[in-house]
Design a protein around this motif. Sequence first.
Motif, PDB file in Angstrom:
ATOM      1  N   ALA A  72     -40.540  27.213 -29.785  1.00  0.00           N
ATOM      2  CA  ALA A  72     -40.077  27.750 -28.502  1.00  0.00           C
ATOM      3  C   ALA A  72     -40.162  29.272 -28.561  1.00  0.00           C
ATOM      4  N   MET A  73     -41.136  29.805 -27.871  1.00  0.00           N
ATOM      5  CA  MET A  73     -41.235  31.263 -27.750  1.00  0.00           C
ATOM      6  C   MET A  73     -42.059  31.585 -26.515  1.00  0.00           C
ATOM      7  N   GLU A  74     -42.007  32.828 -26.086  1.00  0.00           N
ATOM      8  CA  GLU A  74     -42.723  33.223 -24.874  1.00  0.00           C
ATOM      9  C   GLU A  74     -44.180  32.782 -24.940  1.00  0.00           C
ATOM     10  N   ALA A  75     -44.637  32.071 -23.894  1.00  0.00           N
ATOM     11  CA  ALA A  75     -45.993  31.537 -23.907  1.00  0.00           C
ATOM     12  C   ALA A  75     -47.017  32.659 -24.059  1.00  0.00           C
ATOM     13  N   ASP A  76     -46.722  33.764 -23.410  1.00  0.00           N
ATOM     14  CA  ASP A  76     -47.629  34.894 -23.434  1.00  0.00           C
ATOM     15  C   ASP A  76     -47.812  35.426 -24.860  1.00  0.00           C
ATOM     16  N   LEU A  77     -46.699  35.538 -25.550  1.00  0.00           N
ATOM     17  CA  LEU A  77     -46.716  36.051 -26.911  1.00  0.00           C
ATOM     18  C   LEU A  77     -47.464  35.087 -27.833  1.00  0.00           C
ATOM     19  N   LYS A  78     -47.201  33.798 -27.613  1.00  0.00           N
ATOM     20  CA  LYS A  78     -47.875  32.783 -28.414  1.00  0.00           C
ATOM     21  C   LYS A  78     -49.394  32.900 -28.239  1.00  0.00           C
ATOM     22  N   ASP A  79     -49.824  33.042 -26.961  1.00  0.00           N
ATOM     23  CA  ASP A  79     -51.264  33.157 -26.689  1.00  0.00           C
ATOM     24  C   ASP A  79     -51.848  34.399 -27.336  1.00  0.00           C
ATOM     25  N   LYS A  80     -51.076  35.480 -27.309  1.00  0.00           N
ATOM     26  CA  LYS A  80     -51.578  36.717 -27.915  1.00  0.00           C
ATOM     27  C   LYS A  80     -51.784  36.536 -29.408  1.00  0.00           C
ATOM     28  N   VAL A  81     -50.821  35.878 -30.053  1.00  0.00           N
ATOM     29  CA  VAL A  81     -50.956  35.668 -31.496  1.00  0.00           C
ATOM     30  C   VAL A  81     -52.164  34.774 -31.775  1.00  0.00           C
ATOM     31  N   LYS A  82     -52.305  33.721 -30.962  1.00  0.00           N
ATOM     32  CA  LYS A  82     -53.426  32.805 -31.197  1.00  0.00           C
ATOM     33  C   LYS A  82     -54.757  33.545 -31.045  1.00  0.00           C
ATOM     34  N   SER A  83     -54.873  34.360 -29.992  1.00  0.00           N
ATOM     35  CA  SER A  83     -56.167  35.015 -29.814  1.00  0.00           C
ATOM     36  C   SER A  83     -56.360  36.111 -30.872  1.00  0.00           C
ATOM     37  N   ASP A  84     -55.270  36.699 -31.346  1.00  0.00           N
ATOM     38  CA  ASP A  84     -55.386  37.663 -32.441  1.00  0.00           C
ATOM     39  C   ASP A  84     -55.941  36.971 -33.689  1.00  0.00           C
ATOM     40  N   LEU A  85     -55.419  35.774 -33.962  1.00  0.00           N
ATOM     41  CA  LEU A  85     -55.885  35.031 -35.138  1.00  0.00           C
ATOM     42  C   LEU A  85     -57.337  34.590 -34.962  1.00  0.00           C
ATOM     43  N   GLU A  86     -57.658  34.175 -33.740  1.00  0.00           N
ATOM     44  CA  GLU A  86     -59.029  33.728 -33.502  1.00  0.00           C
ATOM     45  C   GLU A  86     -60.017  34.881 -33.675  1.00  0.00           C
TER      46      GLU A  86
END
Length: 483
Positions: free
Chosen positions: A194-208
Motif C-alpha cells: 500500500a503506497m501512492e500509485a504514482d510513487l510506485k510507478d516512478k520506482v518501477k520505471s526507474d528500475l526498468e
Amino acid sequence: MGILRNSVIGIPVLVVALFLVRVVLFKTGLIYTVKQWRMKIVDWFHVYQFYRVPEFNDNLQENQLYRRVHAYLNSLSSIENSDYTNLFAGRKSNEIILRLDRNQVIGDEFLGARVCWINGEDEDGSRSFVLKIRKADKRRILGSYLNHIHTVSEELEQRNKEPKLFMNVAGNEEKIGRWRSIPFTHPCTFDNIAMEADLKDKVKSDLESFLKGKQFYNRLGRVWKRSYLLYGPSGTGKSSFVAAMASFLNYDVYDIDLSKVEDDSDLKMILLQTTCRSVIVIEDLDRFLSVKSTALSVSGVLNFTDGILSSCAADERIMVFTMTSKEQIDPAVLRPGRVDVHIHFPLCDFTAFKALASSYLGLKEHKLFPQVEGIFRDGASLSPAEIGELMIANRNSPSRALKSVINALQTDGDRRGTPASTRRLFHERASSEDYEGDTSGPLCGGGSSPAVKEFKKLYGLLRLKSNRKSQSFNLTRELRNGS
Ligand SMILES: Nc1ncnc2c1ncn2[C@@H]1O[C@H](COP(=O)(O)OP(=O)(O)OP(=O)(O)O)[C@@H](O)[C@H]1O
Ligand SMILES: [Mg+2]
C-alpha cells in the motif's frame, strides 16, 4: 551331413546362449562394468588435457564460468548415468531436480567429441569442475564448446532463475565463502504494497530504465548500479518493498548483517563475493551509524557504493539502505551518486488505509470509512503493519476489523501523524516524559485501552522509541534522481 546337423543344433544354442549372456549383462549391471573397462582401455590410447574451473578466483570473487558450467552440467540428461546424484524437490509440485554430487563424473558430447567433467570438492571445501578432453579434440572444439556452455547456461538461467536470499556469516564460521543462501520466496510484490500509485510507478520505471541502461552507464564511464534509501518508521513496509523490488527484477538478494562484519576490509571481501544482478541490502543503517563500537566505518560502508571497489565487483546491481529517519545523518553520507533515490515510507494515511482494507478485507467501501477518514484527518495514524495485523486478526468480520482499527487509532494513533511543526509545539508544552516515554504510550505502556491490550497480547509488537520522533504527516515523498 554331420556338419549340417551340428550347425542346425549349434546355431540356436549359440543364439540362446548369447541371449542369456545379454540378459545377465543387462540385468546385473555387468554391461555397465564392461563399458567402463572398454572406456578405460580406449583411454590408454589417448592423451588428455585437464582444465580446472574453480568456484572462486584469487580475489575470492565468484568465477562466473563455474556458475555457468554448474547450470549446464546439471541440465544434461547424462546426469542420470552418474553413479551418485542428489535429488531435490523443484518449484512445481512433483518436480524432482537432479544435481551432481561431489567428486562425480559426468560425460558429454560435442561435435562428435567425447569429454567428461569431474565435480571436484577438496577437503577444505573449495569446489571446482575439471574438464577432461582429448588433446586431439582440444584445438577443434574447446573454444566453441565453452561458447556453447555459455549460451545454454544463459538460456537456462533466464528460464529457471530461482532468486536466492544470501546472508553473510561471521569470518570465523567461514568454510566456503562468506555467504549462505536459501531460495528467496517472499510473496511481497509491488501490487500488494500500500503506497501512492504514482510513487510506485516512478520506482518501477526507474528500475526498468536501470535494467536497460547498460550502454548508457558504460558510455558515461559509470558502474552499472543504482542505490536507494528507504526511510520511515518501523512497520511501514521498507523491508517488504525491498522484497518487491527483488521480485520485480528477479534478482538475488544479499542481506548484509553488519554485526557479522569485522572491519572495512572484511566488508570489502564480503561485497566482492556478491554476484551481478542482485539487490544488496543494508537494513537499519542509522542504528549502525549510532553505534560507534565497531571497527567498521561509515565510509567503509559507503565507499563500496561509489568507490573504485564497486567497479571491481560484478555490476548490474541495486544497493538498498533502510533507516528509520535520515534527520541525524550527515548529508554527505547520502549525497547524490552515493544514494541515487530516496523514498520516504510514512505512517498510514487514509489512502493507504483503503488499500490495506481492500487487500486484507476485500473492502472497497464501508459505512465506517468516513469515520476512519475523519480520524486520519485529525492527525492520528498507525503504521501499515499495525493496521494490517488488526485486519488479519479480525478478517472474518470486516466491521469488527474496522472498529478495532478505529479504536487503536483513537487510543494509539493520537498525534502520531500530526505535522512535525504542530508536534513540536505540542512537545514544548508537554513534559518530556509525555513525549519521549514510549512506556507511557497506550500501545506500549500500562494505560492501554482494551483494543490495544488485545493488540499487544496478540502480536507483542513493540514500537521503537525513535519512531515517534521521525513521523511527519506532510508526506514528503521524494523520488530524487541524483545522477
Ligand atoms: N505499505 C504496506 N503495504 C502493505 N503491507 C505493509 C505495508 N507496510 C507494512 N506492511 C506489512 O507490515 C509488515 C511489516 O512490514 P516491514 O517489515 O516491511 O516494515 P519495515 O518498514 O521494514 O519495518 P522495520 O523498520 O521495523 O524493519 C509486513 O508483514 C507487511 O506485509
Ligand atoms: Mg524492515
